[in-house]
Design an enzyme around this catalytic site. Structure first.
Site, PDB file in Angstrom:
ATOM      1  CD  GLU A 143      -2.415   1.395   2.719  1.00 61.06           C
ATOM      2  OE1 GLU A 143      -2.318   0.166   3.677  1.00 61.06           O
ATOM      3  OE2 GLU A 143      -2.790   2.252   3.212  1.00 61.06           O
ATOM      4  CB  CYS A 383       1.441   1.015  28.709  1.00 62.68           C
ATOM      5  SG  CYS A 383       2.988   1.024  28.398  1.00 62.68           S
ATOM      6  CG  HIS A 509       1.078  -1.383  24.478  1.00 68.43           C
ATOM      7  ND1 HIS A 509      -0.028  -0.273  24.453  1.00 68.43           N
ATOM      8  CD2 HIS A 509       2.077  -0.987  25.077  1.00 68.43           C
ATOM      9  CE1 HIS A 509       1.006   0.702  25.029  1.00 68.43           C
ATOM     10  NE2 HIS A 509       2.090   0.378  25.195  1.00 68.43           N
ATOM     11  CD  GLU A 511      -2.994  -1.667  23.435  1.00 65.54           C
ATOM     12  OE1 GLU A 511      -2.907  -2.205  24.347  1.00 65.54           O
ATOM     13  OE2 GLU A 511      -2.504  -0.368  23.481  1.00 65.54           O
TER      14      GLU A 511
HETATM   15  N1  GLN Z   1       5.092   6.908  29.508  1.00 62.98           N
HETATM   16  C1  GLN Z   1       5.235   5.399  30.261  1.00 62.98           C
HETATM   17  C2  GLN Z   1       6.544   4.967  30.132  1.00 62.98           C
HETATM   18  O1  GLN Z   1       7.206   5.397  29.133  1.00 62.98           O
HETATM   19  C3  GLN Z   1       4.216   4.773  29.756  1.00 62.98           C
HETATM   20  C4  GLN Z   1       4.146   4.378  28.073  1.00 62.98           C
HETATM   21  C5  GLN Z   1       2.635   3.767  27.490  1.00 62.98           C
HETATM   22  O2  GLN Z   1       1.692   4.093  28.216  1.00 62.98           O
HETATM   23  N2  GLN Z   1       2.838   3.377  26.408  1.00 62.98           N
HETATM   24  O3  GLN Z   1       7.037   4.122  30.647  1.00 62.98           O
END
Ligand code: GLN
Length: 550
Positions: A143, A383, A509, A511
């Site tokens: 793409e 996170c 994460h 997600e």
């Molecule tokens: N700011 C936080 C860190 O650097 C969390 C990062 C995030 O939520 N992706 O650890």
């Protein structure tokens, strides 16, 4: 298969026509016919990767297993195909130039003048063919970001021209355009499509297939007209009508026979007709949910929903898994304080605090978490959302009033979230984060263990700061359980509360890993907990659920 076939997807007339979704939908259909397919995104901006971009610019930064910070379209590719992508699937102009300039400094061009053609285009070509050369894929879909006519995309279109010439029937170009409906005239208009194909032709590229985005169905007369003006077969004019959900697009493309036209042009056998059984089952549950649940998503970029794209999609997958519609209430973290938190969260069945960087809105997030903890509302912290849960617990349960992350307050006596020694030595921005897949071991008997149903998991990371193990014992004694630990470096990956029905924070994460075929268990169980909570809440509230405005 001897060598891969290449499909290039370009866009004309305007941006936001849904090139990523069309590419992913086509790939899904080809995959369902038995082909192995991957999708790559070429982004014409000068940033080396989107890692340093503010989410307001291009939405969420998506992270792959191998730790590449990429365009959010790669999230769609994974959610549709259920196959992981990698660094090779996203290339920017910045990365292309960086490679070429580094080579020049090393003397690799033997004194030649380094030019856009052939040096930049050769590097683009190499990046496109890297995926094909792995031998893993029958078909590579590339793409091209941006819109034909943009100065930035010129080297990419030129590369497509060269590759089409070199690869012959092993390559084809799909051009996505718009057929606008003019209300005053009561007509669909083909002129912008004609002009955009002309722009491509001026650059030496004849598209093989036109996918026409439209809000009204296009007649066979319009199809014939577009075909005639743009040198394509009538059956290669494909309608892409506005859909309620992006997940309907593969089915719509199947109706238009996009996959068949593509395979015929690439001289590949059609193989089995895609049934898309699981996909259609997902769609019908998406359309006809039995229950409804309301989740508050607390973040600081909520004006741009794309900033939380993967979280949003994960809720769609998890909602379907629970046969429920998940209504997301977007709550700006900067607007939450102790005086309004109860009214803001009234009627919600679950609270999620989103990932983020920097201290804007941090106190609002902590207040939201305190409310979730004290009122037994299901909570999922991702996170920064996990880090804030740790800070909240330290301040309000352990009574360390100054507790903080050193990201926000480097002078605190209680740095419960801190940067680890290994990360401290790396100072260049963009290179300091823990990125990509890491393993985590879950404590038997914990809620996290029951969510995943196994002990060893791997999840993707994108952060600098960590739970500070110096304080671990105090947290445990007060009822916060470190239920997930990275077995290699002993870092806390998951926290949960002993005295709460459903309160989980994850340093990673989840997600990024939720797909249509594999909804993420954390989201599935979080939605389930919210549903359970809604049932209890409806018994407690006078007037029941009807008191909640949906
Ligand atoms: N700011 C936080 C860190 O650097 C969390 C990062 C995030 O939520 N992706 O650890």
């Amino acid at each position: 298969m001897a060598s891969s076939k290449y499909i290039f997807v370009t866009g004309g007339v305007t941006s936001s026509l849904g090139k990523g979704i069309i590419s992913a939908s086509l790939a899904k259909l080809l995959q369902a016919r038995g082909y192995s397919v991957t999708i790559q995104k070429l982004d014409p901006y000068i940033n080396v990767d989107p890692g340093t971009l503010n989410p307001y610019e291009h939405g969420e930064c998506y992270v792959t297993n191998d730790g590449a910070e990429t365009d959010l379209d790669l999230g769609h590719y994974e959610r549709f195909l259920n196959v992981p992508t990698s660094q090779a699937n996203n290339v920017t102009t910045g990365r292309i130039y960086q490679t070429v300039i580094n080579k020049e400094r090393e003397g690799a061009f033997l004194g030649k003048t380094v030019q856009i053609i052939p040096h930049i285009t050769d590097e683009i070509k190499r990046r496109i063919q890297i995926l094909g050369e792995t031998g893993e894929f029958d078909i590579v879909i590339t793409e091209i970001g941006g819109t034909v006519g943009d100065i930035e995309s010129l080297p990419y279109i030129e590369t497509v021209r060269q590759l089409k010439w070199e690869l012959g029937s092993s390559a084809l170009v799909i051009h996505l355009t718009l057929i606008p409906y003019l209300k005053a005239a009561g007509e669909l208009k083909t002129k912008p499509t004609q002009h955009s194909v002309k722009s491509l032709l001026e650059l030496g590229v004849q598209p093989d297939i036109l996918v026409c985005r439209t809000e009204k169905s296009i007649s066979s007369e319009i199809r014939r007209k577009v075909a005639l003006f743009c040198n394509v077969n009538v059956n290669a004019v494909i309608e892409s009508i506005d859909a309620d959900s992006i997940y309907e697009v593969p089915v719509l493309m199947q109706k238009e026979q996009l996959d068949k036209v593509v395979l015929n042009k690439l001289k590949l056998p059609l193989q089995q007709e895609p049934t898309l059984e699981q996909w259609k089952n997902f769609l019908s549950k998406l359309k006809y949910p039995i229950n409804e649940v309301k989740i508050g998503l607390v973040g600081k970029y909520i004006e741009l929903k794309d900033a939380y794209k993967s979280i949003n999609e994960s809720f769609i997958h998890a909602g379907v898994a629970n046969e429920s519609k998940v209504i997301i209430e977007w709550i700006h973290s900067e607007k939450i304080d102790a005086s309004n938190v109860a009214s803001k969260f009234n009627g919600l069945h679950g609270i999620l605090v989103a990932p983020g960087f920097g201290d804007r809105g941090i106190e609002g997030k902590i207040t939201a978490i305190q409310y979730a903890r004290e009122n037994n509302i299901p909570y999922l912290g991702i996170c920064l959302g996990m880090q804030c849960a740790v800070i909240e617990f330290a301040r309000n349960v352990l009574e360390w009033k100054d507790a903080h992350s050193t990201e926000m307050n480097s002078a605190t006596k209680h740095p419960v979230i801190d940067i680890m020694q290994g990360q401290k030595n790396i100072t260049l921005k963009g290179g300091t984060m823990r990125l990509g897949e890491y393993t985590c071991s879950l404590q038997k008997g914990s809620k996290a263990f029951s969510v995943y149903g196994k002990q060893k998991i791997t999840e993707r990371h994108r952060h600098r700061y960590e739970f500070n193990n110096k304080f671990l014992k105090d947290f445990e004694d007060a009822g916060m359980i470190p239920s997930g630990i990275n077995p290699e470096n002993n870092l806390v990956e998951v926290i949960e509360l002993k005295n709460h029905p459903w309160f989980i924070g994850v340093q990673y994460h989840p997600e990024y890993k939720s797909t249509v075929e594999n909804p993420h268990p954390l989201f599935v169980r979080f939605v389930k907990a919210a549903l359970d909570f809604s049932k209890v809440a409806s018994q407690m509230t006078p007037g029941g659920m009807s008191s909640i405005t949906i």
